[in-house]
Design an enzyme around this catalytic site. Structure first.
Site, mmCIF file in Angstrom:
data_model
loop_
_atom_site.group_PDB
_atom_site.id
_atom_site.type_symbol
_atom_site.label_atom_id
_atom_site.label_comp_id
_atom_site.label_asym_id
_atom_site.label_seq_id
_atom_site.Cartn_x
_atom_site.Cartn_y
_atom_site.Cartn_z
ATOM 1 N N TRP A 236 34.536 36.080 46.033
ATOM 2 C CA TRP A 236 34.945 35.004 45.115
ATOM 3 C C TRP A 236 33.919 34.760 44.014
ATOM 4 C CZ3 TRP A 236 39.732 34.216 44.717
ATOM 5 C CH2 TRP A 236 40.563 34.327 45.822
ATOM 6 N N GLN A 237 32.669 35.114 44.285
ATOM 7 C CA GLN A 237 31.639 34.963 43.236
ATOM 8 C C GLN A 237 31.758 36.049 42.172
ATOM 9 O OE1 GLN A 237 28.245 35.353 45.705
ATOM 10 N NE2 GLN A 237 27.983 33.166 46.051
ATOM 11 N N ASN A 238 32.415 37.160 42.514
ATOM 12 C CA ASN A 238 32.322 38.325 41.628
ATOM 13 C C ASN A 238 33.613 38.882 41.057
ATOM 14 O OD1 ASN A 238 29.341 39.068 41.694
ATOM 15 N ND2 ASN A 238 29.843 38.714 43.838
ATOM 16 N N TRP A 239 34.758 38.451 41.587
ATOM 17 C CA TRP A 239 35.975 39.142 41.127
ATOM 18 C C TRP A 239 36.539 38.539 39.845
ATOM 19 C CZ3 TRP A 239 41.227 40.049 40.451
ATOM 20 C CH2 TRP A 239 42.079 38.955 40.593
ATOM 21 N N ASN A 240 36.413 37.228 39.671
ATOM 22 C CA ASN A 240 36.939 36.609 38.445
ATOM 23 C C ASN A 240 35.805 35.764 37.852
ATOM 24 O OD1 ASN A 240 38.227 35.029 36.541
ATOM 25 N ND2 ASN A 240 40.049 34.684 37.794
ATOM 26 N N ILE A 241 34.969 36.399 37.048
ATOM 27 C CA ILE A 241 33.762 35.725 36.553
ATOM 28 C C ILE A 241 34.100 34.539 35.630
ATOM 29 C CG2 ILE A 241 31.652 36.046 35.152
ATOM 30 C CD1 ILE A 241 31.368 37.222 37.943
ATOM 31 N N HIS B 56 46.681 27.578 42.082
ATOM 32 C CA HIS B 56 47.463 28.738 42.527
ATOM 33 C C HIS B 56 48.879 28.298 42.904
ATOM 34 C CE1 HIS B 56 43.652 30.956 42.753
ATOM 35 N NE2 HIS B 56 44.395 32.037 42.785
ATOM 36 N N VAL C 224 36.528 32.366 35.749
ATOM 37 C CA VAL C 224 36.876 31.202 36.580
ATOM 38 C C VAL C 224 35.658 30.749 37.399
ATOM 39 C CG1 VAL C 224 38.271 30.442 38.551
ATOM 40 C CG2 VAL C 224 39.349 31.644 36.671
ATOM 41 N N TYR D 8 64.222 35.147 46.818
ATOM 42 C CA TYR D 8 65.409 35.997 46.969
ATOM 43 C C TYR D 8 66.403 35.374 47.935
ATOM 44 C CZ TYR D 8 64.916 40.309 44.348
ATOM 45 O OH TYR D 8 64.897 41.239 43.352
#
Ligand SMILES: CC(C)(COP(=O)(O)OP(=O)(O)OC[C@H]1O[C@@H](n2cnc3c(N)ncnc32)[C@H](O)[C@@H]1OP(=O)(O)O)[C@@H](O)C(=O)NCCC(=O)NCCS
Length: 507
Positions: free
Chosen positions: A395-400, A436, A402, A498
């Site tokens: 979480w620290q690195n995937w979406n900098i 989300h 945010v 659906y």
């Protein structure tokens, strides 16, 4: 003698075999190979145990190195010993870390196994890709574009934020009243598009996600804008000489040919605010780092990637995802765990591949394209999340963008107010879970809380992985949680949507 060469460590053989073959062609067989072996062996004995056996040496050798090699070749004492203390490459104690070949093997295996699936899919369903159908996902009626209109209306809120800041800078509004106006503006940004999406049936789910996503980004940006301008006022109100050298307004004189340094309240212009609105960041700054010029080849490469990946994402969704989702709609007659797992895995694999493609499309191609176009200097949109050994690291690195916003405008302020790390982290994840859910439930007009629960479950998962798993096991746990956990929450919505809309047809 050839055999003795073959018995040498594999990595060494990769380099020495070539010299050996060369020697064999110009010298008598035995002597030639002996020379080649001895030179290689002497070379190997001069290496430290655990060293990756010269795999990283460059091809261009200096004269000195060649001379050394020639001397070693003629050193007859080297032939007497051919062993040394060293570890097998695959032992962790060998210190060997170049697994590029294995990574390539993984990619080849992935492509081969998925090609089989793809062929099966083609034989079973034929070609399902239909670009016209994609357009209908965005607009229901070609003469009405409600989601686009909603995005255009957002300019009102941008201008309201700027007007409020200008009044605050002049002292026409007190800090409390300014805060109230900003809060009302931000609350409207949150609620207004949600109400419109819920009330206007002509907005499609994809159009709704687009509009709400734009408004959410705007909300975070204007929140940052409000905070930074307030910090600037706080700094300028403290009459300390050194503060004139604050980060927001460095005192260095402007250099010709370089972008001018902006000082508060000189930043309160439409141009400055709109630059921030379009820049690929959520955190406002008076003087963003800027690149000297637009590199056309870089821009073009990112644009081509964007176009190609958009086509791929759409085609794979239509050809691969939709049939799987449709075939897994039928409710199971009894609680069959193996059938449920089979459905889950069938959905998880394409979903995960699409998610990876989306990552590259958005965080690398699109954000870099925008940054290049705007000469925005800070290109750190992601870090090496794929090496994450803990959920926290992911979480620290995937979406900098945010993560940076969360740290600067929410997490650190909470810590400074005296809240514990645990409470502050939970609050960040709660906020993230809320957004989300907001971005899924409102456009689908269906409240299920899957995304909310998925995000909140990250806290106990993070604790479990950190507590019980280390190294490669931790990394595998993060990957499994991504492949199975995260995309499944998204698929739950698709499934429920659906069922809600095509329930009659399914039964
Ligand atoms: C919750 C979250 C912000 C925690 O981040 P973190 O990096 O684990 O937080 P840390 O406790 O390590 O602290 C990070 C920084 O906070 C600051 N900080 C720490 N303690 C502080 C204190 N008492 N006072 C002020 N600042 C403090 C420091 O700058 C620190 O950086 P440093 O470690 O380099 O010194 C992060 O996990 C996160 O962003 N989660 C949500 C992500 C998300 O929802 N993304 C959505 C993607 S779609």
């Amino acid at each position: 003698m050839g055999d003795s060469c073959a018995n040498r460590p594999s990595a060494l053989r990769r380099r020495a075999t070539f010299s050996g073959v060369r020697s064999l062609t110009v010298q008598p067989a035995s002597g030639g190979s002996a020379t080649a072996c001895s030179s290689a062996l002497t070379a190997s004995s001069s290496r430290e145990p655990g060293q990756p056996n010269g795999l990283h040496t460059t091809h261009s050798k200096s004269k000195h190195e060649k001379e050394e090699k020639r001397k070693r070749r003629n050193d007859h004492s080297g032939r007497l010993s051919c062993h040394q203390h060293q570890q097998s490459l695959l032992s962790s104690s060998s210190g060997f870390s170049n697994y590029r070949g294995i990574l390539n093997w993984c990619v080849v295996m992935l492509v081969l196994s998925n090609s089989r699936l793809f062929l099966e899919n083609l034989l079973k369903y034929g070609i399902l890709v239909d670009p016209i159908q994609v357009l209908s996902l965005f607009v229901k009626d070609p003469y009405s574009w409600p989601a686009a209109c909603l995005v255009i209306v957002s300019n009102v809120f941008i201008l309201a934020a700027l007007y409020t800041e200008r009044q605050l800078s002049k002292g026409s509004l007190s800090e409390q009243v300014g805060l109230l106006v900003h809060s009302v503006n931000l609350s409207i940004i949150l609620c207004f598009p949600a109400v419109v999406v819920l009330l206007v049936p002509s907005i499609s789910p994809v159009g709704g996600v687009f509009a709400l996503g734009t408004y959410t980004i705007l909300l975070l940006k204007l929140y940052s804008y409000k905070d930074v301008n307030r910090w600037c006022r706080e700094l300028s109100s403290i009459k300390v000489k050194t503060l004139s050298r604050s980060n927001s307004c460095p005192s260095a004189p402007p250099v010709i040919g370089v972008d001018q340094i902006v000082c508060y309240p000189g930043n309160l212009t439409i141009r400055d605010l709109y630059y921030f609105v379009f820049a690929p960041t959520l955190c406002y700054e008076l003087n963003f780092p800027r690149s000297p010029k637009i590199r056309m080849s870089f821009l073009l490469r990112r644009l081509l990637e964007m176009l190609f990946l958009t086509q791929m994402l759409v085609a794979l969704t239509q050809q691969w995802m939709v049939p799987i989702i449709q075939s897994s709609m039928k409710p199971l007659e009894e609680m069959d765990l193996s059938r449920m797992m089979e459905r889950l895995l069938r959905l998880a694999v394409p979903n995960h591949l699409l998610w990876l493609m989306f990552f590259y499309w958005f965080f690398h191609s699109s954000l870099n394209f925008t940054a290049e176009l705007l000469r925005f200097g800070d290109r750190q949109f992601y870090k090496d999340w794929w090496n994450a050994e803990t959920v926290t690291y992911f979480w620290q690195n995937w979406n900098i963008p945010v993560h940076k916003w969360c740290l600067r405008h929410f997490y650190c302020p909470l810590l400074r107010k005296g809240f514990s790390k645990m409470v502050s982290q939970s609050a960040v994840f709660f906020l993230s879970a809320f957004f989300h859910e907001y971005l899924m439930s409102v456009p689908l007009r269906m409240f299920r809380l899957w995304a909310f629960m998925g995000m909140m479950s990250q806290l106990p998962l993070a604790w479990l992985v950190t507590r019980f798993l280390r190294g490669n096991y931790g990394n595998a746990a993060v990957w499994i949680s991504l492949i199975i956990g995260q995309p499944i929450a998204v698929l739950m919505y698709v499934h429920d949507y659906y069922v809600l809309h095509n329930g009659q047809e399914i039964h």
